[in-house]
Design a protein around this motif. Structure first.
Motif, PDB file in Angstrom:
ATOM      1  N   ALA A 116       1.987  27.194  -9.834  1.00  0.00           N
ATOM      2  CA  ALA A 116       3.384  27.591  -9.654  1.00  0.00           C
ATOM      3  C   ALA A 116       4.369  26.517 -10.100  1.00  0.00           C
ATOM      4  CB  ALA A 116       3.641  27.945  -8.184  1.00  0.00           C
ATOM      5  N   LEU A 117       3.956  25.255 -10.089  1.00  0.00           N
ATOM      6  CA  LEU A 117       4.839  24.138 -10.422  1.00  0.00           C
ATOM      7  C   LEU A 117       4.086  23.151 -11.316  1.00  0.00           C
ATOM      8  CD1 LEU A 117       6.342  23.632  -6.857  1.00  0.00           C
ATOM      9  CD2 LEU A 117       7.664  24.324  -8.879  1.00  0.00           C
ATOM     10  N   PRO A 118       4.801  22.281 -12.024  1.00  0.00           N
ATOM     11  CA  PRO A 118       4.125  21.341 -12.936  1.00  0.00           C
ATOM     12  C   PRO A 118       3.163  20.407 -12.211  1.00  0.00           C
ATOM     13  CG  PRO A 118       6.488  21.458 -13.410  1.00  0.00           C
ATOM     14  CD  PRO A 118       6.272  22.206 -12.127  1.00  0.00           C
ATOM     15  N   ALA A 119       2.273  19.830 -13.011  1.00  0.00           N
ATOM     16  CA  ALA A 119       1.331  18.811 -12.532  1.00  0.00           C
ATOM     17  C   ALA A 119       0.517  19.308 -11.342  1.00  0.00           C
ATOM     18  CB  ALA A 119       2.055  17.507 -12.190  1.00  0.00           C
ATOM     19  N   ARG A 120       0.070  20.560 -11.431  1.00  0.00           N
ATOM     20  CA  ARG A 120      -0.734  21.175 -10.372  1.00  0.00           C
ATOM     21  C   ARG A 120      -0.009  21.131  -9.029  1.00  0.00           C
ATOM     22  NH1 ARG A 120      -6.840  19.440 -10.340  1.00  0.00           N
ATOM     23  NH2 ARG A 120      -5.952  17.454  -9.649  1.00  0.00           N
ATOM     24  N   SER A 121       1.318  21.303  -9.091  1.00  0.00           N
ATOM     25  CA  SER A 121       2.167  21.351  -7.891  1.00  0.00           C
ATOM     26  C   SER A 121       2.115  20.048  -7.090  1.00  0.00           C
ATOM     27  CB  SER A 121       1.787  22.545  -6.999  1.00  0.00           C
ATOM     28  OG  SER A 121       2.152  23.755  -7.624  1.00  0.00           O
ATOM     29  N   ALA A 122       1.937  18.936  -7.786  1.00  0.00           N
ATOM     30  CA  ALA A 122       1.951  17.622  -7.141  1.00  0.00           C
ATOM     31  C   ALA A 122       3.015  16.772  -7.825  1.00  0.00           C
ATOM     32  CB  ALA A 122       0.586  16.952  -7.219  1.00  0.00           C
ATOM     33  N   PRO A 123       4.235  16.696  -7.272  1.00  0.00           N
ATOM     34  CA  PRO A 123       5.335  16.010  -7.958  1.00  0.00           C
ATOM     35  C   PRO A 123       5.307  14.490  -7.833  1.00  0.00           C
ATOM     36  CG  PRO A 123       6.110  16.976  -5.909  1.00  0.00           C
ATOM     37  CD  PRO A 123       4.688  17.414  -6.071  1.00  0.00           C
ATOM     38  N   TYR A 124       4.377  13.952  -7.069  1.00  0.00           N
ATOM     39  CA  TYR A 124       4.245  12.511  -6.954  1.00  0.00           C
ATOM     40  C   TYR A 124       2.796  12.163  -6.669  1.00  0.00           C
ATOM     41  CZ  TYR A 124       5.481  14.202  -2.236  1.00  0.00           C
ATOM     42  OH  TYR A 124       5.585  14.948  -1.072  1.00  0.00           O
ATOM     43  N   GLY A 265      14.080  35.913   3.218  1.00  0.00           N
ATOM     44  CA  GLY A 265      14.986  36.015   2.078  1.00  0.00           C
ATOM     45  C   GLY A 265      15.326  34.678   1.456  1.00  0.00           C
ATOM     46  N   THR A 266      14.409  33.702   1.537  1.00  0.00           N
ATOM     47  CA  THR A 266      14.680  32.348   1.047  1.00  0.00           C
ATOM     48  C   THR A 266      13.776  31.964  -0.130  1.00  0.00           C
ATOM     49  OG1 THR A 266      13.176  31.493   2.759  1.00  0.00           O
ATOM     50  CG2 THR A 266      15.548  31.502   3.257  1.00  0.00           C
ATOM     51  N   ALA A 267      13.168  32.945  -0.785  1.00  0.00           N
ATOM     52  CA  ALA A 267      12.190  32.627  -1.835  1.00  0.00           C
ATOM     53  C   ALA A 267      12.814  31.814  -2.964  1.00  0.00           C
ATOM     54  CB  ALA A 267      11.571  33.913  -2.383  1.00  0.00           C
ATOM     55  N   ALA A 268      13.962  32.243  -3.481  1.00  0.00           N
ATOM     56  CA  ALA A 268      14.584  31.541  -4.603  1.00  0.00           C
ATOM     57  C   ALA A 268      15.030  30.141  -4.186  1.00  0.00           C
ATOM     58  CB  ALA A 268      15.767  32.342  -5.138  1.00  0.00           C
ATOM     59  N   LEU A 269      15.602  30.033  -3.003  1.00  0.00           N
ATOM     60  CA  LEU A 269      16.089  28.742  -2.513  1.00  0.00           C
ATOM     61  C   LEU A 269      14.926  27.775  -2.294  1.00  0.00           C
ATOM     62  CD1 LEU A 269      18.472  27.032  -1.544  1.00  0.00           C
ATOM     63  CD2 LEU A 269      18.183  28.056   0.726  1.00  0.00           C
ATOM     64  N   ALA A 270      13.837  28.264  -1.729  1.00  0.00           N
ATOM     65  CA  ALA A 270      12.675  27.411  -1.476  1.00  0.00           C
ATOM     66  C   ALA A 270      12.090  26.886  -2.790  1.00  0.00           C
ATOM     67  CB  ALA A 270      11.619  28.185  -0.701  1.00  0.00           C
ATOM     68  N   ARG A 271      12.036  27.749  -3.787  1.00  0.00           N
ATOM     69  CA  ARG A 271      11.514  27.299  -5.087  1.00  0.00           C
ATOM     70  C   ARG A 271      12.450  26.265  -5.713  1.00  0.00           C
ATOM     71  NH1 ARG A 271       7.766  28.417  -8.854  1.00  0.00           N
ATOM     72  NH2 ARG A 271       8.320  27.884 -10.997  1.00  0.00           N
ATOM     73  N   GLU A 272      13.755  26.480  -5.635  1.00  0.00           N
ATOM     74  CA  GLU A 272      14.715  25.511  -6.166  1.00  0.00           C
ATOM     75  C   GLU A 272      14.542  24.145  -5.483  1.00  0.00           C
ATOM     76  OE1 GLU A 272      18.606  27.130  -5.663  1.00  0.00           O
ATOM     77  OE2 GLU A 272      18.224  28.827  -6.988  1.00  0.00           O
ATOM     78  N   TYR A 273      14.303  24.182  -4.203  1.00  0.00           N
ATOM     79  CA  TYR A 273      14.119  22.945  -3.433  1.00  0.00           C
ATOM     80  C   TYR A 273      12.914  22.160  -3.955  1.00  0.00           C
ATOM     81  CZ  TYR A 273      12.942  20.100   0.721  1.00  0.00           C
ATOM     82  OH  TYR A 273      12.613  19.080   1.585  1.00  0.00           O
ATOM     83  N   LEU A 274      11.795  22.834  -4.165  1.00  0.00           N
ATOM     84  CA  LEU A 274      10.615  22.143  -4.673  1.00  0.00           C
ATOM     85  C   LEU A 274      10.804  21.720  -6.126  1.00  0.00           C
ATOM     86  CD1 LEU A 274       7.652  24.141  -3.076  1.00  0.00           C
ATOM     87  CD2 LEU A 274       8.813  22.068  -2.249  1.00  0.00           C
ATOM     88  N   GLU A 275      11.488  22.533  -6.924  1.00  0.00           N
ATOM     89  CA  GLU A 275      11.743  22.168  -8.317  1.00  0.00           C
ATOM     90  C   GLU A 275      12.618  20.917  -8.410  1.00  0.00           C
ATOM     91  OE1 GLU A 275      13.407  25.771  -9.835  1.00  0.00           O
ATOM     92  OE2 GLU A 275      11.449  26.560 -10.487  1.00  0.00           O
ATOM     93  N   PHE A 276      13.472  20.703  -7.407  1.00  0.00           N
ATOM     94  CA  PHE A 276      14.328  19.516  -7.401  1.00  0.00           C
ATOM     95  C   PHE A 276      13.502  18.233  -7.429  1.00  0.00           C
ATOM     96  CE2 PHE A 276      16.541  16.157  -5.004  1.00  0.00           C
ATOM     97  CZ  PHE A 276      17.679  16.016  -5.786  1.00  0.00           C
ATOM     98  N   LEU A 277      12.301  18.265  -6.822  1.00  0.00           N
ATOM     99  CA  LEU A 277      11.444  17.083  -6.793  1.00  0.00           C
ATOM    100  C   LEU A 277      11.066  16.627  -8.195  1.00  0.00           C
ATOM    101  CD1 LEU A 277       9.106  18.181  -3.868  1.00  0.00           C
ATOM    102  CD2 LEU A 277      10.929  16.462  -3.737  1.00  0.00           C
ATOM    103  N   TYR A 278      11.080  17.542  -9.165  1.00  0.00           N
ATOM    104  CA  TYR A 278      10.680  17.233 -10.535  1.00  0.00           C
ATOM    105  C   TYR A 278      11.853  16.800 -11.415  1.00  0.00           C
ATOM    106  CZ  TYR A 278       6.258  19.536  -9.348  1.00  0.00           C
ATOM    107  OH  TYR A 278       5.055  19.873  -8.775  1.00  0.00           O
ATOM    108  N   THR A 279      13.058  16.895 -10.910  1.00  0.00           N
ATOM    109  CA  THR A 279      14.232  16.527 -11.692  1.00  0.00           C
ATOM    110  C   THR A 279      14.342  15.007 -11.804  1.00  0.00           C
ATOM    111  OG1 THR A 279      15.714  16.434  -9.772  1.00  0.00           O
ATOM    112  CG2 THR A 279      15.442  18.595 -10.854  1.00  0.00           C
ATOM    113  N   PRO A 280      15.125  14.507 -12.758  1.00  0.00           N
ATOM    114  CA  PRO A 280      15.320  13.054 -12.826  1.00  0.00           C
ATOM    115  C   PRO A 280      15.797  12.450 -11.508  1.00  0.00           C
ATOM    116  CG  PRO A 280      16.104  14.073 -14.844  1.00  0.00           C
ATOM    117  CD  PRO A 280      15.722  15.198 -13.911  1.00  0.00           C
ATOM    118  N   GLN A 281      16.726  13.120 -10.824  1.00  0.00           N
ATOM    119  CA  GLN A 281      17.211  12.593  -9.549  1.00  0.00           C
ATOM    120  C   GLN A 281      16.103  12.583  -8.509  1.00  0.00           C
ATOM    121  OE1 GLN A 281      20.499  14.769  -7.823  1.00  0.00           O
ATOM    122  NE2 GLN A 281      20.922  13.183  -6.297  1.00  0.00           N
TER     123      GLN A 281
END
Length: 344
Positions: A116-124, A265-281
């Motif tokens: 579901a997310l890059p690097a086998r869903s392990a952002p660190y 009803g938080t599916a999109a928000l939850a995914r955005e939250y985890l995707e944030f871990l992969y951003t430069p910030q």
């Protein structure tokens, strides 16, 4: 008064009342607050404090919506069990993939969660190091020193702590790589280590408290970031980090808890939250808190300089993944139970 005139006056009066009532009926909606619950493992408290603040600020700037991210921390295995037992996590950020596999088996998380997310869903990433007292009075340099008589080893319990499982497997992998190394010699080595362990806390942060605040033990098997935290809080003149010759590459994973977010009803928000871990910030925050980012180019050079080079093996390399490792080592009656049964 004729009927049409009376009717017209009634309509005018009704309109006047509606106009008077309009300011009371049409009020600006109060600012709404949305929430997410992140169920995480023990040592991530400081990391997610800063991640949550940054993501909530970004969300507010984009949507004008307040967001409160609640946290639950504990031993990774125990946290997974809490979610199965009804703790309504929107996301889980646990210590090991095996704990999320358990949630997938329970129908809470998608079976293909790793894709579901890059690097086998392990952002660190992280690894296991030794935390020793200043001056390293027991001269601990590598795994073999943990089996010496009189060396008190602090580690959590692999039955409840994901970090403890990484500790155990790192030691086992080192033993296998020694001349003549085999499952039999590794089992004997781990038996000696656990014989030297005065207490098995339920989580990594509990072990840090035991070692640092209660002054128990000569060496603590620690997440790399926990070693940095101890030095930051108590000073490098109190504790030293020893990097063993060979250790394991820990890949703490993250996942959306599908059954919960669909209901809330938080599916999109939850995914955005985890995707944030992969951003430069997000990656910069990760490095600042002592975790190894998967995109080091986004981290400050000073933060990256903290991470020593080390020979690291993966759980797939040595154990064939979490499924076989769990069955062989951590299931009821498996090797860990036999090791501790013989050691105590």
């Amino acid at each position: 008064m004729t009927g049409p005139v009376l009717a017209r006056r009634r309509l005018i009066a009704a309109g006047s009342l509606a106009t008077l009532a309009l300011p009371f009926l049409v009020r600006p909606a109060a600012a709404q607050e949305r929430t997410l619950l992140n169920v995480s493992y023990d040592p991530t408290r400081e990391l997610y404090r800063d991640v949550n603040a940054a993501f909530a600020a970004q969300h507010k700037a984009r949507t004008r919506e307040d967001l409160r991210i609640r946290m639950s921390h504990g031993g990774s295995g125990r946290q997974a069990r809490s979610v199965i037992d009804g703790l309504e996590a929107d996301v889980v950020t646990l210590a090991l993939g095996g704990d999320i596999d358990v949630l997938a088996e329970a129908g809470l998380v998608a079976k293909d969660w790793q894709a579901a997310l890059p690097a086998r869903s392990a952002p660190y990433r992280s690894t296991i190091v030794f935390l020793v007292r200043k001056g390293n009075p027991k001269r601990i340099a590598d795994w073999g020193d943990l089996a010496k008589p009189g060396v008190a080893v602090v580690t959590p319990n692999p039955k409840t702590s994901g970090g403890a499982r990484w500790n155990y497997l790192a030691a086992w992998g080192w033993a296998l790589a020694q001349p003549g190394g085999s499952d039999a010699t590794a089992q004997q080595f781990l038996t000696t280590i656990f014989r030297n362990a005065p207490v098995l806390d339920t989580g990594a942060r509990g072990s840090l408290t035991t070692f640092v605040r209660r002054n128990i033990g000569d060496v603590m098997l620690a997440w790399e970031n926990e070693g940095f935290l101890a030095q930051q809080e108590f000073g490098a003149d109190a504790f030293e980090i020893v990097v063993p010759s060979r250790s394991i590459l820990a890949e703490p994973p993250v996942a959306v808890v599908d059954r919960v977010v669909q209901r809330r009803g938080t599916a999109a928000l939850a995914r955005e939250y985890l995707e944030f871990l992969y951003t430069p910030q997000g990656q910069a925050i990760i490095a600042r808190h002592g975790y190894r980012p998967i995109a080091p180019e986004h981290a400050a050079a000073a933060d990256m300089a903290k991470f020593p080079k080390a020979e690291l093996f993966t759980i797939d390399d040595v154990f064939g993944g979490w499924g076989p490792a769990t069955t062989k080592h951590f299931a009821e009656g498996a090797l860990f139970d036999r090791i501790t049964g013989g050691a105590r």
